[in-house]
Design a protein around this motif. Structure first.
Motif, PDB file in Angstrom:
ATOM      1  N   GLN A  81       0.825  -1.206   0.000  1.00 40.51           N
ATOM      2  CA  GLN A  81       0.000   0.000   0.000  1.00 40.51           C
ATOM      3  C   GLN A  81       0.861   1.259   0.000  1.00 40.51           C
ATOM      4  N   THR A  82       1.928   1.271   0.763  1.00 41.55           N
ATOM      5  CA  THR A  82       2.841   2.422   0.797  1.00 41.55           C
ATOM      6  C   THR A  82       3.485   2.631  -0.566  1.00 41.55           C
ATOM      7  N   TYR A  83       3.978   1.549  -1.156  1.00 44.40           N
ATOM      8  CA  TYR A  83       4.641   1.603  -2.461  1.00 44.40           C
ATOM      9  C   TYR A  83       3.677   2.074  -3.550  1.00 44.40           C
ATOM     10  N   ARG A  84       2.525   1.420  -3.632  1.00 44.29           N
ATOM     11  CA  ARG A  84       1.554   1.759  -4.674  1.00 44.29           C
ATOM     12  C   ARG A  84       0.949   3.149  -4.461  1.00 44.29           C
ATOM     13  N   LYS A  85       0.735   3.530  -3.216  1.00 43.18           N
ATOM     14  CA  LYS A  85       0.174   4.846  -2.928  1.00 43.18           C
ATOM     15  C   LYS A  85       1.128   5.946  -3.392  1.00 43.18           C
ATOM     16  N   SER A  86       2.410   5.779  -3.141  1.00 43.74           N
ATOM     17  CA  SER A  86       3.369   6.808  -3.561  1.00 43.74           C
ATOM     18  C   SER A  86       3.407   6.924  -5.078  1.00 43.74           C
ATOM     19  N   ILE A  87       3.347   5.799  -5.784  1.00 47.91           N
ATOM     20  CA  ILE A  87       3.323   5.830  -7.249  1.00 47.91           C
ATOM     21  C   ILE A  87       2.063   6.538  -7.732  1.00 47.91           C
ATOM     22  N   PHE A  88       0.920   6.195  -7.141  1.00 46.53           N
ATOM     23  CA  PHE A  88      -0.336   6.803  -7.546  1.00 46.53           C
ATOM     24  C   PHE A  88      -0.318   8.317  -7.314  1.00 46.53           C
ATOM     25  N   LEU A  89       0.091   8.723  -6.118  1.00 45.84           N
ATOM     26  CA  LEU A  89       0.063  10.144  -5.779  1.00 45.84           C
ATOM     27  C   LEU A  89       1.045  10.969  -6.610  1.00 45.84           C
ATOM     28  N   GLU A  90       2.187  10.399  -6.939  1.00 51.00           N
ATOM     29  CA  GLU A  90       3.214  11.148  -7.662  1.00 51.00           C
ATOM     30  C   GLU A  90       3.047  11.095  -9.183  1.00 51.00           C
ATOM     31  N   GLU A  91       2.549   9.985  -9.701  1.00 53.89           N
ATOM     32  CA  GLU A  91       2.520   9.804 -11.147  1.00 53.89           C
ATOM     33  C   GLU A  91       1.120   9.846 -11.762  1.00 53.89           C
ATOM     34  N   GLU A  92       0.171   9.172 -11.141  1.00 52.68           N
ATOM     35  CA  GLU A  92      -1.143   9.011 -11.750  1.00 52.68           C
ATOM     36  C   GLU A  92      -2.126  10.119 -11.366  1.00 52.68           C
ATOM     37  N   LEU A  93      -2.111  10.530 -10.112  1.00 55.95           N
ATOM     38  CA  LEU A  93      -3.079  11.516  -9.645  1.00 55.95           C
ATOM     39  C   LEU A  93      -2.964  12.864 -10.364  1.00 55.95           C
ATOM     40  N   PRO A  94      -1.761  13.380 -10.604  1.00 53.70           N
ATOM     41  CA  PRO A  94      -1.689  14.649 -11.344  1.00 53.70           C
ATOM     42  C   PRO A  94      -2.357  14.573 -12.724  1.00 53.70           C
ATOM     43  N   GLN A  95      -2.198  13.455 -13.409  1.00 54.94           N
ATOM     44  CA  GLN A  95      -2.840  13.290 -14.721  1.00 54.94           C
ATOM     45  C   GLN A  95      -4.363  13.201 -14.559  1.00 54.94           C
ATOM     46  N   LEU A  96      -4.802  12.503 -13.535  1.00 59.51           N
ATOM     47  CA  LEU A  96      -6.234  12.414 -13.253  1.00 59.51           C
ATOM     48  C   LEU A  96      -6.817  13.801 -12.954  1.00 59.51           C
ATOM     49  N   PHE A  97      -6.133  14.573 -12.112  1.00 63.47           N
ATOM     50  CA  PHE A  97      -6.589  15.935 -11.816  1.00 63.47           C
ATOM     51  C   PHE A  97      -6.661  16.790 -13.076  1.00 63.47           C
ATOM     52  N   ARG A  98      -5.680  16.648 -13.931  1.00 65.75           N
ATOM     53  CA  ARG A  98      -5.655  17.405 -15.185  1.00 65.75           C
ATOM     54  C   ARG A  98      -6.893  17.090 -16.029  1.00 65.75           C
ATOM     55  N   ASN A  99      -7.192  15.799 -16.150  1.00 67.49           N
ATOM     56  CA  ASN A  99      -8.361  15.385 -16.933  1.00 67.49           C
ATOM     57  C   ASN A  99      -9.666  15.856 -16.296  1.00 67.49           C
ATOM     58  N   ILE A 100      -9.757  15.783 -14.985  1.00 65.07           N
ATOM     59  CA  ILE A 100     -10.955  16.260 -14.291  1.00 65.07           C
ATOM     60  C   ILE A 100     -11.160  17.745 -14.582  1.00 65.07           C
ATOM     61  N   TYR A 101     -10.094  18.501 -14.515  1.00 65.91           N
ATOM     62  CA  TYR A 101     -10.167  19.938 -14.775  1.00 65.91           C
ATOM     63  C   TYR A 101     -10.558  20.215 -16.227  1.00 65.91           C
ATOM     64  N   LEU A 102      -9.862  19.570 -17.165  1.00 63.19           N
ATOM     65  CA  LEU A 102     -10.113  19.821 -18.593  1.00 63.19           C
ATOM     66  C   LEU A 102     -11.515  19.402 -19.016  1.00 63.19           C
ATOM     67  N   LEU A 103     -12.031  18.343 -18.396  1.00 58.84           N
ATOM     68  CA  LEU A 103     -13.358  17.836 -18.765  1.00 58.84           C
ATOM     69  C   LEU A 103     -14.472  18.443 -17.909  1.00 58.84           C
ATOM     70  N   ASP A 104     -14.099  19.310 -16.987  1.00 63.94           N
ATOM     71  CA  ASP A 104     -15.057  19.995 -16.134  1.00 63.94           C
ATOM     72  C   ASP A 104     -15.986  19.009 -15.414  1.00 63.94           C
ATOM     73  N   ILE A 105     -15.376  18.037 -14.758  1.00 62.98           N
ATOM     74  CA  ILE A 105     -16.122  17.030 -14.000  1.00 62.98           C
ATOM     75  C   ILE A 105     -16.215  17.513 -12.554  1.00 62.98           C
ATOM     76  N   SER A 106     -17.430  17.551 -12.029  1.00 59.23           N
ATOM     77  CA  SER A 106     -17.627  18.048 -10.660  1.00 59.23           C
ATOM     78  C   SER A 106     -17.208  16.992  -9.635  1.00 59.23           C
ATOM     79  N   LEU A 107     -16.877  17.477  -8.445  1.00 58.73           N
ATOM     80  CA  LEU A 107     -16.524  16.562  -7.357  1.00 58.73           C
ATOM     81  C   LEU A 107     -17.729  15.711  -6.965  1.00 58.73           C
TER      82      LEU A 107
END
Length: 123
Positions: A81-107
């Motif tokens: 969980q520690t290993y995968r969480k760090s990968i997700f937070l550093e690599e995948e989440l920024p891209q996910l946030f970018r897509n959420i912003y660009l696609l105007d998806i609400s929380l």
């Protein structure tokens, strides 16, 4: 297992093993397939599996019992969980946030869809 071109194969195999541990398919202190067995099963070079196992040993997710083989460690779930969480937070989440912003998806929409996913897949 199907591999994609955006990540090294040994890392994809490590993620595959970590997922099995998180889902409880491979439990703490359970013996892992040998390097050769896993290489044949996944249709990859044994050196690739060896590299994967080395990485997972460095992360204390698996351990070698001399003369017996490789085993999932007692603390593997926490380490995974520690290993995968760090990968997700550093690599995948920024891209996910970018897509959420660009696609105007609400929380609110994310929350609703996330809950539906949990209900459908894990309950």
């Amino acid at each position: 297992m199907e591999f994609n071109d955006n990540k090294a194969i040994y890392i994809q195999i490590a993620e595959h093993i970590c997922e099995h541990i998180m889902l409880g398919t491979w439990k703490a202190e359970e013996k892992l397939p040998s390097v050769r067995e896993l290489a044949v099963q996944l249709e990859v070079n044994p050196n690739t599996v060896m590299r994967t196992y080395d990485l997972l040993q460095q992360k204390n997710i698996i351990a070698n019992k001399r003369g017996v083989g490789l085993f999932v460690t007692k603390e593997s779930l926490q380490h995974v969980q520690t290993y995968r969480k760090s990968i997700f937070l550093e690599e995948e989440l920024p891209q996910l946030f970018r897509n959420i912003y660009l696609l105007d998806i609400s929380l609110e929409e994310l929350k609703t869809r996330y809950q539906g996913f949990i209900d459908e897949n894990f309950k």
